[in-house]
Scaffold this active site. Sequence first.
Site, short mmCIF file in Angstrom:
data_model
loop_
_atom_site.label_atom_id
_atom_site.label_comp_id
_atom_site.label_asym_id
_atom_site.label_seq_id
_atom_site.Cartn_x
_atom_site.Cartn_y
_atom_site.Cartn_z
CE LYS A 156 7.21 -47.36 11.14
NZ LYS A 156 7.68 -47.50 12.54
NE ARG B 18 9.63 -41.74 11.38
CZ ARG B 18 10.25 -42.83 10.93
NH1 ARG B 18 10.42 -43.02 9.65
NH2 ARG B 18 10.69 -43.73 11.77
NE ARG C 242 17.85 -48.22 12.63
CZ ARG C 242 16.59 -48.00 12.28
NH1 ARG C 242 15.92 -48.94 11.61
NH2 ARG C 242 15.99 -46.88 12.55
NE ARG D 51 14.23 -43.84 16.02
CZ ARG D 51 14.42 -45.08 15.58
NH1 ARG D 51 15.21 -45.89 16.23
NH2 ARG D 51 13.81 -45.50 14.50
P1 ADP Z 1 9.84 -50.56 12.55
O1 ADP Z 1 10.07 -50.76 11.08
O2 ADP Z 1 8.41 -50.25 12.88
O3 ADP Z 1 10.79 -49.58 13.17
P2 ADP Z 1 10.86 -53.31 12.78
O4 ADP Z 1 10.05 -54.05 11.76
O5 ADP Z 1 12.28 -53.04 12.41
O6 ADP Z 1 10.11 -51.96 13.25
O7 ADP Z 1 10.78 -54.14 14.14
C1 ADP Z 1 11.46 -53.68 15.31
C2 ADP Z 1 12.11 -54.89 16.04
O8 ADP Z 1 11.07 -55.73 16.56
C3 ADP Z 1 12.95 -55.76 15.10
O9 ADP Z 1 14.05 -56.25 15.83
C4 ADP Z 1 11.99 -56.87 14.69
O10 ADP Z 1 12.70 -58.05 14.33
C5 ADP Z 1 11.14 -57.04 15.96
N1 ADP Z 1 9.74 -57.41 15.68
C6 ADP Z 1 8.98 -57.07 14.61
N2 ADP Z 1 7.73 -57.59 14.71
C7 ADP Z 1 7.70 -58.25 15.89
C8 ADP Z 1 6.70 -58.99 16.60
N3 ADP Z 1 5.46 -59.13 16.11
N4 ADP Z 1 7.03 -59.53 17.79
C9 ADP Z 1 8.28 -59.37 18.30
N5 ADP Z 1 9.27 -58.69 17.70
C10 ADP Z 1 9.00 -58.15 16.51
P1 AMP Z 2 13.21 -45.74 10.33
O1 AMP Z 2 14.18 -46.65 9.64
O2 AMP Z 2 11.90 -45.65 9.61
O3 AMP Z 2 13.06 -46.10 11.79
O4 AMP Z 2 13.83 -44.26 10.26
C1 AMP Z 2 15.06 -43.96 10.90
C2 AMP Z 2 15.23 -42.45 10.99
O5 AMP Z 2 15.27 -41.87 9.67
C3 AMP Z 2 14.11 -41.69 11.72
O6 AMP Z 2 14.27 -41.69 13.12
C4 AMP Z 2 14.28 -40.28 11.10
O7 AMP Z 2 15.39 -39.61 11.67
C5 AMP Z 2 14.63 -40.62 9.65
N1 AMP Z 2 13.41 -40.71 8.81
C6 AMP Z 2 12.93 -41.82 8.18
N2 AMP Z 2 11.79 -41.54 7.52
C7 AMP Z 2 11.52 -40.23 7.76
C8 AMP Z 2 10.47 -39.35 7.39
N3 AMP Z 2 9.42 -39.76 6.63
N4 AMP Z 2 10.53 -38.06 7.83
C9 AMP Z 2 11.55 -37.62 8.57
N5 AMP Z 2 12.56 -38.40 8.98
C10 AMP Z 2 12.56 -39.70 8.58
#
Ligand code: ADP
Ligand code: AMP
Length: 213
Positions: free
Chosen positions: A13, A88, A160, A171
């Site tokens: 995302k 969420r 992280r 999660r």
């Molecule tokens: P989210 O925001 O949904 O938690 P991220 O955008 O941070 O996810 O992506 C999660 C991990 O997967 C990151 O390390 C990112 O660089 C990697 N990633 C994102 N899109 C792809 C893809 N299409 N293929 C492989 N790895 C990806």
């Molecule tokens: P993210 O960076 O989107 O993966 O979010 C990391 C963490 O932040 C999540 O696992 C939750 O603990 C918290 N968080 C982020 N957005 C929300 C939301 N909309 N509602 C509740 N918790 C959130």
Amino acid sequence: MKIIMLGAPGAGKGTQAKMIADKYAVPHVSTGDIFRANIKEGTELGKEAKKYMDQGLLVPDELTVKILLDRVAKEDCANGYVLDGFPRTIPQAEVLDKALTELGDKIDYAINVDVPDENIVKRMGGRRACLACGATYHIEHIPPKTEGICDRCGKELILRDDDKPETVKNRLQVYHDQTQPLIDFYNAKGVLKEVDGTVDMKDVFEAIVAILG
Ligand code: ADP
Ligand code: AMP
């Protein structure tokens, strides 16, 4: 253009939201980034949020909704935004919906980035994040030019705390219980779009651009 990114943690995302923000010139609003910035600065909000985030739990709606509504009320969001990680829960979506309806406005697209659970656990262990500018990388799929250093701002990259395998499992469970129902919620509103998130990030983006135009 007001867009919501849906999908499991690690579905991509944030990666896609940043590309959308660049192409369509709208701010990328990530509640996770806002919480992490607060943790880094040591604010009360950060301290409270960290308790939940470290366990892979959601931060309570009361806290989350307020920071999101304050953020989207800012000037730079007047022409739209891409929300990443919010809503969420159904109550969060309902509050956002109500706030927008009061302004005579609505969400244009809810894009669900679909990635099965098996792929997620692998991805999260390889994610590296820059706490300074919010950029994310993957040690195999999307590596930075210099190991451990952010291409964009030169700061150090970290794994992280909540990307450790035990926490990722929690999660994912939380995602299925509380967030996945949003797919039906936005489908019922006629704004849901699905993209396959398992392909290369450029191909995911192409599919999104085909939707947004
Ligand atoms: P989210 O925001 O949904 O938690 P991220 O955008 O941070 O996810 O992506 C999660 C991990 O997967 C990151 O390390 C990112 O660089 C990697 N990633 C994102 N899109 C792809 C893809 N299409 N293929 C492989 N790895 C990806
Ligand atoms: P993210 O960076 O989107 O993966 O979010 C990391 C963490 O932040 C999540 O696992 C939750 O603990 C918290 N968080 C982020 N957005 C929300 C939301 N909309 N509602 C509740 N918790 C959130």
